[in-house]
Design an enzyme around this catalytic site. Sequence first.
Site, PDB file in Angstrom:
ATOM      1  N   THR A  35       0.578  -1.328  -0.142  1.00 40.79           N
ATOM      2  CA  THR A  35      -0.161  -0.361  -0.161  1.00 40.79           C
ATOM      3  C   THR A  35       1.122   1.685  -0.534  1.00 40.79           C
ATOM      4  OG1 THR A  35      -0.211   0.170   2.716  1.00 40.79           O
ATOM      5  CG2 THR A  35      -1.812  -1.396   1.108  1.00 40.79           C
ATOM      6  N   ASN A  85       4.684   1.044   8.584  1.00 41.18           N
ATOM      7  CA  ASN A  85       6.325   1.545   8.150  1.00 41.18           C
ATOM      8  C   ASN A  85       5.912   2.687   7.582  1.00 41.18           C
ATOM      9  OD1 ASN A  85       8.560   0.962   6.708  1.00 41.18           O
ATOM     10  ND2 ASN A  85       7.054   1.230   4.584  1.00 41.18           N
ATOM     11  N   TYR A 149       9.877  14.613  14.937  1.00 41.07           N
ATOM     12  CA  TYR A 149      10.458  13.129  14.526  1.00 41.07           C
ATOM     13  C   TYR A 149      10.312  12.461  15.756  1.00 41.07           C
ATOM     14  CZ  TYR A 149      12.096   9.204  12.558  1.00 41.07           C
ATOM     15  OH  TYR A 149      12.521   8.338  12.074  1.00 41.07           O
ATOM     16  N   LYS A 153       8.928   8.985  17.000  1.00 43.51           N
ATOM     17  CA  LYS A 153       8.768   7.881  17.571  1.00 43.51           C
ATOM     18  C   LYS A 153       9.103   7.600  18.573  1.00 43.51           C
ATOM     19  CE  LYS A 153       9.273   7.390  12.488  1.00 43.51           C
ATOM     20  NZ  LYS A 153       8.832   5.862  11.900  1.00 43.51           N
ATOM     21  N   THR A 184      18.121   4.243   2.113  1.00 45.76           N
ATOM     22  CA  THR A 184      16.443   4.680   1.509  1.00 45.76           C
ATOM     23  C   THR A 184      16.842   6.162   0.919  1.00 45.76           C
ATOM     24  OG1 THR A 184      15.574   5.323   3.355  1.00 45.76           O
ATOM     25  CG2 THR A 184      15.445   2.899   3.246  1.00 45.76           C
TER      26      THR A 184
END
Length: 283
Positions: A35, A85, A149, A153, A184
Site C-alpha cells: 500500500t 511502515n 520526529y 517515534k 533509503t
Amino acid sequence: MAVQRTCLVTGCSAGGVGAAFVEAFKNKGYHVFATARSPSKIPQPLHDAPNVTVLALDVTSAESIAAALVEVQKKTSKLDVLINNAGLGLNMPGLDTSLEEAKSLFDLNFFGAMAMMQAFGPLLVAAKGCVVNNSSVGGVFNFPFSSIYNASKAALIHGGETWRLEMAPLGVRVMTLVTGGIATNFFVNMQTLIFPENSYYKPIKDIIEENPEENPYGQKPDAFAQDVLQRVERGATGKQWVGGGAGVARFGLWLMPQGAIDKLCQSMKPFAKKLEQEHAKLA
C-alpha cells in the site's frame, strides 16, 4: 492444503524499506497487500507479482483505511502480519516548528499506526497475528532539530510496548522496531526548511539542512527486511533493535551517561558554537 499467510505493508513507495518488506514476505510465500498513498509510486514489479495486491492507502485518512480494509476482506478473513511502515522525517528547530506541522507528523508516524491496528485488529486476532511498528533510534536519542520526529517515534515505541501487553491475551504479538540506519531515500525526502522571519536559527540553516547523501551506517533495505522477516517467523515480540548501527546504539544508551549521549547527538550537526556566535552579535 495449508492456507496462504497474509501480510499488509504501509508506505511501499520505491526507494523505501516498505517495498523491501513486500519483496521479502512475498518471496517467503505470503500474499502481500502493498500500500501507498499513490500506488503509482510502488515499484512496477510488485504490481505484476501474482501474490501481491497493490492498494491505495493513506493512513491519516479514516475513509482510506476503511476502503483498504474492504479490499483486504475480499481476499482474506485473517491478517497474519501488519507492518506499520509509513512515516516521514522532519528537520526543524522546536521553536520554529508550527503546531500544524507537528500534529501532521504525529498523525502519520503515530496515530496512523494506531488507526491501522484498530481497523485491522479483528483480522489480526482471527489469525493470532503480529503487528510490526517501524520506529527509530530517534525515539530514544535526542538528536537536535528532529524533536517532533523523535517524539513521534518515542510515542510509537512506548505505545507499541503497551499494546504488546494489551494484545498478548488475544494471541497477537506486537514488535516495535528500534530502527538504525537504512540505505533509503529518507534524507532525500526531507522537507525544505522555511524559517519564520524572526528565527534565531537562520544563520545555521545550512547546518540543519545538511544530511549525508549516503548513510554511513545504512544497511541495505533487502537485508533489513530479511532480518525483520526472520524475527517475525521465529515469534519475536517487543522491542527489536535492527538496522545499521542499532546494536551499537543500544549498547551506548545503556553504557553512556546523559552528558556523553548529548555530545554524541550534538556531533551529528555541530551547530552550537556558530549559533552562540551569531546570537552574540545580536545581543
